[in-house]
Design an enzyme around this catalytic site. Structure first.
Site, short mmCIF file in Angstrom:
data_model
loop_
_atom_site.label_atom_id
_atom_site.label_comp_id
_atom_site.label_asym_id
_atom_site.label_seq_id
_atom_site.Cartn_x
_atom_site.Cartn_y
_atom_site.Cartn_z
N CYS A 1 2.90 98.53 104.89
CA CYS A 1 3.23 97.04 104.70
C CYS A 1 4.76 97.03 104.52
O CYS A 1 5.31 97.92 103.82
CB CYS A 1 2.63 96.59 103.14
SG CYS A 1 3.34 95.23 102.58
N THR A 2 5.32 96.15 105.31
CA THR A 2 6.73 95.91 105.61
C THR A 2 7.39 95.79 104.17
O THR A 2 8.87 95.88 104.12
CB THR A 2 7.11 95.03 106.66
OG1 THR A 2 6.58 93.58 106.42
CG2 THR A 2 6.49 95.58 107.94
N HIS A 3 6.92 95.17 103.09
CA HIS A 3 7.53 95.17 102.08
C HIS A 3 7.69 96.49 101.12
O HIS A 3 8.54 96.64 100.33
CB HIS A 3 6.66 94.29 100.96
CG HIS A 3 6.82 92.76 101.28
ND1 HIS A 3 6.11 92.16 102.16
CD2 HIS A 3 7.40 91.62 100.60
CE1 HIS A 3 6.26 90.97 102.24
NE2 HIS A 3 7.01 90.63 101.03
N GLU B 1 8.70 90.58 96.07
CA GLU B 1 9.13 89.12 96.30
C GLU B 1 9.56 88.46 95.13
O GLU B 1 10.58 87.63 95.32
CB GLU B 1 7.61 88.12 96.60
CG GLU B 1 7.37 88.44 98.10
CD GLU B 1 7.98 88.00 99.16
OE1 GLU B 1 8.82 86.76 98.91
OE2 GLU B 1 8.46 88.41 100.25
N TYR C 1 0.43 87.16 101.83
CA TYR C 1 -0.70 87.21 102.66
C TYR C 1 -1.95 87.94 102.49
O TYR C 1 -3.00 88.03 102.75
CB TYR C 1 -0.36 87.30 104.02
CG TYR C 1 0.57 86.08 104.96
CD1 TYR C 1 0.90 85.03 104.09
CD2 TYR C 1 0.56 86.16 106.20
CE1 TYR C 1 1.60 84.26 104.69
CE2 TYR C 1 1.44 85.20 106.85
CZ TYR C 1 1.88 84.04 106.24
OH TYR C 1 2.33 82.98 106.92
N GLY C 2 -1.51 89.34 101.97
CA GLY C 2 -2.54 90.46 101.95
C GLY C 2 -3.81 90.24 100.96
O GLY C 2 -4.87 90.77 101.21
N ASP D 1 7.68 87.32 109.23
CA ASP D 1 6.75 88.19 108.09
C ASP D 1 6.39 87.09 107.09
O ASP D 1 6.81 86.07 107.09
CB ASP D 1 7.55 88.99 107.29
CG ASP D 1 6.78 90.10 106.22
OD1 ASP D 1 5.61 90.11 106.52
OD2 ASP D 1 7.30 90.09 105.11
N SER D 2 5.38 87.37 106.23
CA SER D 2 5.12 86.48 104.97
C SER D 2 6.19 86.38 104.26
O SER D 2 6.07 85.45 103.44
CB SER D 2 3.75 87.23 104.31
OG SER D 2 4.14 88.47 103.82
N CYS E 1 4.93 92.37 110.10
CA CYS E 1 3.81 92.15 109.01
C CYS E 1 2.48 92.76 109.33
O CYS E 1 1.94 92.49 110.45
CB CYS E 1 3.54 90.61 108.58
SG CYS E 1 2.44 90.25 107.37
N ASN E 2 2.10 93.61 108.64
CA ASN E 2 0.91 94.59 109.09
C ASN E 2 -0.43 93.64 108.78
O ASN E 2 -1.14 93.55 109.41
CB ASN E 2 0.75 95.86 108.05
CG ASN E 2 1.81 96.92 108.51
OD1 ASN E 2 1.56 97.41 109.29
ND2 ASN E 2 2.97 96.74 107.95
N THR E 3 -0.35 92.82 107.66
CA THR E 3 -1.40 91.79 107.37
C THR E 3 -1.72 90.96 108.50
O THR E 3 -2.76 90.69 108.96
CB THR E 3 -1.19 91.15 106.00
OG1 THR E 3 -0.90 91.97 105.09
CG2 THR E 3 -2.36 90.36 105.56
N1 DGL Z 1 4.74 92.44 104.58
C1 DGL Z 1 3.40 92.19 104.87
C2 DGL Z 1 2.60 93.54 105.40
O1 DGL Z 1 3.47 94.25 106.09
C3 DGL Z 1 2.48 91.49 103.75
C4 DGL Z 1 2.70 91.06 102.63
C5 DGL Z 1 1.94 90.11 102.20
O2 DGL Z 1 2.29 88.93 102.22
O3 DGL Z 1 0.91 90.47 101.32
O4 DGL Z 1 1.40 93.67 105.21
#
Ligand code: DGL
Length: 276
Positions: free
Chosen positions: A194-196, A160, A44-45, A12-13, A75-77
């Site tokens: 988003c996994t966050h 984060e 990353y988003g 993941d990011s 990570c979805n992104t």
């Molecule tokens: N956790 C990541 C996701 O599922 C992205 C978070 C990010 O870095 O913006 O999209």
């Protein structure tokens, strides 16, 4: 060429992938895992397609170099912006027998079945929303479902930076919840794409009417991996099962260890620093 069996890589990011990782540990504890968080280059988003692709590929290569034959982009992104290119262009060159899987496909296969009204909301990063991956994929499995997407650029930095349980965070959480709900009174299911975001679930729920279900992805992805490994015994055989866990972060290991403990309560975490 087939490499020796190795751990499953989870990428993941940043910390968000740990919400997937903890479900993998729950449902598939017997496997060896390496988790890699690119915390130094998060989020990353908000980044371009090219940047997300290059960052993700670098991290996948690192996990391959660590012996992983199967890597999950938790990570979805990265799944939206990098997975297809990695699968179609890079894997055949790097090693055609290794596999990289994402989190979007397993989620889109099932999410429509959670909704009675057929109106599903999605909270995700700007990158995931702009890629249109969710509406496109969900339409294939649930053509009758209407999707409403809301990009929440402040939410990942809140997690984060450990600010997600503060009063300040509430402002940004409420803002996006209200915007999404204004789009349709029929939404009865909201996906945290988003996994966050599962770390914000408690805060988000405060602003939702009780009939709306909030769906995190961890369980969905872990159950889907079980089905995948059952269907592909040739891949399962190439994943070692000694129950070991190893962590890498591109940021400070101290921060990572403390933060990871929030997700993985009873597992000691001692990350190694990775310079990319
Ligand atoms: N956790 C990541 C996701 O599922 C992205 C978070 C990010 O870095 O913006 O999209």
């Amino acid at each position: 060429m087939n490499h020796p069996a190795g751990p499953i890589g989870v990428f993941d990011s940043g910390y968000g992938g740990l919400t997937i990782f903890q479900e993998l540990l729950k449902q598939l504890p017997e496997y060896d895992y390496i988790y890699l968080g690119d915390n130094a280059r998060n989020p990353y988003g908000i980044r371009s397609f090219d940047v997300v692709y290059h960052y993700t590929l670098e991290c996948v290569r690192h996990l391959f170099n660590q012996g992983c034959n199967l890597v999950i982009l938790a990570c979805n992104t990265a799944s939206a912006k990098a997975l297809r290119t990695i699968q179609q262009r890079d894997l055949p060159v790097l090693n055609g027998s290794r596999r990289v899987l994402g989190v979007i496909r397993p989620t889109t296969e099932i999410i429509g079945s959670y909704s009675k009204s057929g109106h599903v909301g999605i909270f995700a990063t700007e990158g995931t929303v702009n890629s249109e991956s969710y509406p496109i994929e969900i339409r294939r499995f649930f053509p009758e479902v209407t999707i409403y997407q809301e990009a929440c650029p402040m939410w990942v930095p809140l997690v984060e930076n450990n600010e997600h349980n503060t009063a300040g965070a509430e402002y940004f959480i409420r803002q996006h919840v209200d915007r999404l709900l204004q789009r349709s009174a029929s939404i009865d299911t909201i996906l945290l794409a988003c996994t966050h975001y599962p770390l914000l679930a408690h805060q988000i729920s405060k602003f939702l009417p009780p009939h709306i279900r909030l769906i995190p992805q961890g369980e969905i992805v872990a159950s889907s991996l079980i089905r995948y490994l059952t269907k592909h015994p040739e891949i399962a055989r190439r994943c070692t099962q000694r129950g070991t866990r190893k962590y890498f972060t591109t940021e400070s290991t101290e921060n990572f260890d403390t933060k990871a403990q929030v997700f993985l309560r009873n597992c000691p975490v001692q990350a190694e620093h990775l310079q990319l």
